[in-house]
Design an enzyme around this catalytic site. Structure first.
Site, short mmCIF file in Angstrom:
data_model
loop_
_atom_site.label_atom_id
_atom_site.label_comp_id
_atom_site.label_asym_id
_atom_site.label_seq_id
_atom_site.Cartn_x
_atom_site.Cartn_y
_atom_site.Cartn_z
NE ARG A 358 -3.44 -2.35 2.66
CZ ARG A 358 -4.16 -2.70 3.72
NH1 ARG A 358 -4.24 -1.88 4.75
NH2 ARG A 358 -4.80 -3.85 3.75
CD GLN A 376 -3.77 -7.32 5.51
OE1 GLN A 376 -4.14 -7.81 4.43
NE2 GLN A 376 -4.46 -6.40 6.14
CG ASP A 378 -6.52 -11.39 5.21
OD1 ASP A 378 -7.45 -11.25 6.01
OD2 ASP A 378 -6.37 -10.72 4.17
CE LYS A 459 -13.98 -0.79 12.38
NZ LYS A 459 -12.73 -0.19 12.01
CG HIS A 505 -12.43 -9.19 5.45
ND1 HIS A 505 -11.95 -9.44 4.20
CD2 HIS A 505 -13.56 -8.46 5.29
CE1 HIS A 505 -12.77 -8.88 3.32
NE2 HIS A 505 -13.74 -8.29 3.95
ZN ZN Z 1 -10.10 -9.93 3.60
#
Ligand code: ZN
Ligand code: ZN
Length: 637
Positions: A358, A376, A378, A459, A505
């Site tokens: 990023r 990550q 993830d 979240k 996620h």
């Molecule tokens: Zn994701």
């Protein structure tokens, strides 16, 4: 009659208008002395404000967190006055509060920390004088006239739509400001200037470079001292410094914001991942790996091309636009969508340690904490509606397991539907309820951030607390109603109908680079045995013992205990000192006596020494300690 209602429900009546300070004094002079400002019908105003009609009033005293903010902003005014007294040509811009302090951006000759003592001395004079902060309200035209020689203030005034503008005056100094302020400069009791850096007006490099002077202030000298001690400690633990000293990682101008990991840093890295895989296998996750570069059509489908492109690294190959992934999700969605799924397969927990890029502005890069490329940890969990609560609870328990292994405590925050969002009210209610139920079942108190969710779903953010009591948001559990829609993901229900799965996620480490940096500061480089790049260092008292030393190293390495020999011809004292500087948890010295008895002498990093530990016992105990990933070094008491 003016009726004042106080927070405890008590009423006071007065015959004519009076200031907040007078009301506070009516309660008690001692109480009034600690009052900083007040809330009149929920609006925070100065104590000098006149109350002319009945109202609910809550006084803000030096004990309230809001009071510190008001006082720190007042400290910024005091600092600006001091700077103007010393540098009459300086031009002021803005001076807001920030976490733990305040700053003022000033157009002036460059200064350094060496100039702080004289500015602080000037501030001290202003504080001692207890100058009252006086609020003045004038017309916009009068304000423009008043600030005619202050270009930045004029620019700020021109942007205000208000007809009337407020100024605050203390002694010979007046600033454009909405307020509120403490009653007088004497409230800025304990202050310190912390640093100065360059900043551009409006953060635009085309504008003049300003001096941003940071300071902090407390009501109490002891609190200031504690904060300065904390800053010292944080400086000592700085992960960039420790990372260089321990030879863990580095940064190079050839790839700004992207870490280079050295062999010792990679040992920690791999331990983190091995442990992650171990816990995730146990928790029923599978692991995947998707490409790092995917073409434009995918990013258009996921929405990144339209909404996130300025942060993406884009390239064109064979006339097709590609982007390096800023997130793993779209690749994960493609994998789920490639074949039909039955409800029997759900929940499906799919992990991916993905490398993402990023683009961040160079000014915000900060060691491992703020980078342009990171991994990550993830995972996407695909589930049915009924599974939301159990799955979320499962993730929270996994989070607890992982963080506690590192000695980190944490708290949870739930963010709910924001103003701008997709998905129906019904979907939001269902999913938010699922998250909330999981949090209730988990049973520890959590915070709710109303309206703070992403546009595509509610979240849970997980904030860890390190050894210096600093909090870091690492983990997050994010429900997503958008991607399953965009990728048209479905599963087959028992009645053979197709249905959209619920998808979350979630990350636990977050960015592995950043998590590793946090650990370096949390442990101040003194890693627990299982994470230490070198776990045992061997040193012999004479050269005749070298074969014996090598033999021991072989035995330890066979048990996967990371071992080095310090074979330099330095004296033992120097070798021990160097091993301690390198934060090696166990230092083993070998002499003739140890060889005869097949024992070792062990020195721990905390200085504790055990002589004559039988070699078998040493290897077994160290191996077990590592296998259990223990935090405390409690071996060989
Ligand atoms: Zn994701
Ligand atoms: Zn102000």
């Amino acid at each position: 009659m003016i009726e004042i209602t106080l927070p405890d429900g008590n009423h006071k009546t007065f015959e004519s208008p009076l200031t907040g300070l007078q009301i506070a004094e009516n309660i008690s002079p001692d109480f009034a002395r600690n009052c900083v400002a007040m809330k009149v019908n929920e609006q925070v105003v100065d104590l000098t404000t006149s109350v002319s009609s009945s109202a609910a009033i809550k006084f803000i005293t030096t004990k309230d967190p809001e009071a510190t903010e008001i006082m720190r902003h007042s400290a910024a005014h005091v600092m600006a006055q001091a700077v103007l007294n010393l540098y009459p040509d300086a031009k002021l811009t803005i001076g807001p509060t920030v976490e733990n302090g305040y700053y003022y951006d000033i157009d002036m000759e460059p200064i350094s920390n060496d100039d702080f003592p004289k500015i602080e001395a000037e501030m001290k004079k202003i504080v001692k004088a207890k100058l009252p902060f006086r609020r003045k309200v004038i017309s916009k035209i009068d304000a423009e006239n008043f600030f005619k020689d202050e270009p930045y203030k004029l620019e700020l005034i021109s942007e205000l739509s208000d007809v009337e503008i407020s100024l605050y005056e203390q002694g010979n100094f007046t600033d454009l400001c909405r307020g509120p302020h403490v009653p007088h400069t004497g409230f800025v009791k304990a202050f310190k200037l912390l640093k100065v850096s360059g900043a551009y007006w409006r953060a635009d490099q085309k504008n003049a470079q300003l001096q941003r002077i940071y300071g902090t202030a407390y009501f109490d000298k002891k609190e200031l001292k504690a904060y300065l001690t904390f800053l010292e400690e944080a400086k000592k633990r700085n992960h960039r410094k420790i990372g260089m000293a321990l030879d863990l990682y580095s940064f190079h101008e050839e790839a700004p914001g992207m870490a280079f990991f050295h062999p010792k840093g990679m040992v920690i890295w791999n331990e983190l991942l091995d442990y992650w895989r171990y816990e995730h296998r146990k928790a029923g996750y599978v692991e995947t790996k998707t490409p790092i570069m995917l073409n434009r059509s995918l990013w258009e489908r996921s929405g990144h091309w339209d909404n996130y492109r300025e942060n993406m690294y884009v390239s064109t190959i064979d006339d097709v636009d590609y982007s390096i992934k800023p997130m793993n999700c779209p690749g994960g969605m493609l994998l789920f969508g490639m074949k039909p799924h039955s409800y029997r397969e759900l929940p499906l927990r799919v992990g991916e340690i993905g490398l993402v890029h990023r683009h961040e502005l160079s000014g915000v890069l900060n060691g491992l904490f703020r980078v342009r490329a990171f991994h990550q940890d993830d995972a996407h969990i695909f589930m049915t509606e009924d599974q939301i609560c159990d799955e979320i609870l499962g993730v929270i328990r996994l989070v607890e397991k992982v963080y506690s292994t590192f000695g980190l405590t944490f708290h949870l925050e739930l963010s709910t539907k924001p103003e701008k969002s997709i998905g129906s009210e019904e979907d939001w209610n269902k999913t938010t309820k699922g998250l909330q139920e999981a949090l209730e079942k988990y049973g520890t108190p959590y915070r709710i951030n109303e309206g703070d969710g992403a546009f595509y779903g509610p979240k849970i953010d997980i904030h860890i607390k390190d050894a210096l009591k600093r909090t870091w948001q690492c983990g997050t559990i994010q429900l997503d109603m958008s991607l399953p829609e965009r990728f048209d993901l479905t599963y087959i229900e028992p009645n053979n109908e197709r249905k959209r799965p619920i998808m979350i996620h979630r990350v636990i480490y977050g960015s592995i680079e950043r998590f590793l940096g946090i650990l370096v500061e949390h442990y101040a480089g003194k890693f627990p045995l299982w994470l230490a790049p070198v776990q045992v260092i061997l040193m012999s008292l004479n050269d005749d013992l070298i074969p014996f030393t090598k033999e021991i190293q072989d035995q330890l390495e066979r048990k996967n205990i990371r071992t080095e020999i310090d074979g330099r011809s330095e004296n033992l004292k120097k070798k021990v000192r160097d091993a301690q500087l390198n934060q090696i948890p166990l230092i083993v010295t070998l002499g003739n006596k140890e060889k005869e008895n097949n024992t070792v002498s062990v020195r721990r990093l905390d200085g504790h020494v055990s002589y004559g530990v039988p070699l078998d016992h040493f290897i077994e105990a160290v191996g077990l300690h590592i296998a259990q990933r223990k935090l405390e070094m409690d071996l060989f008491q």
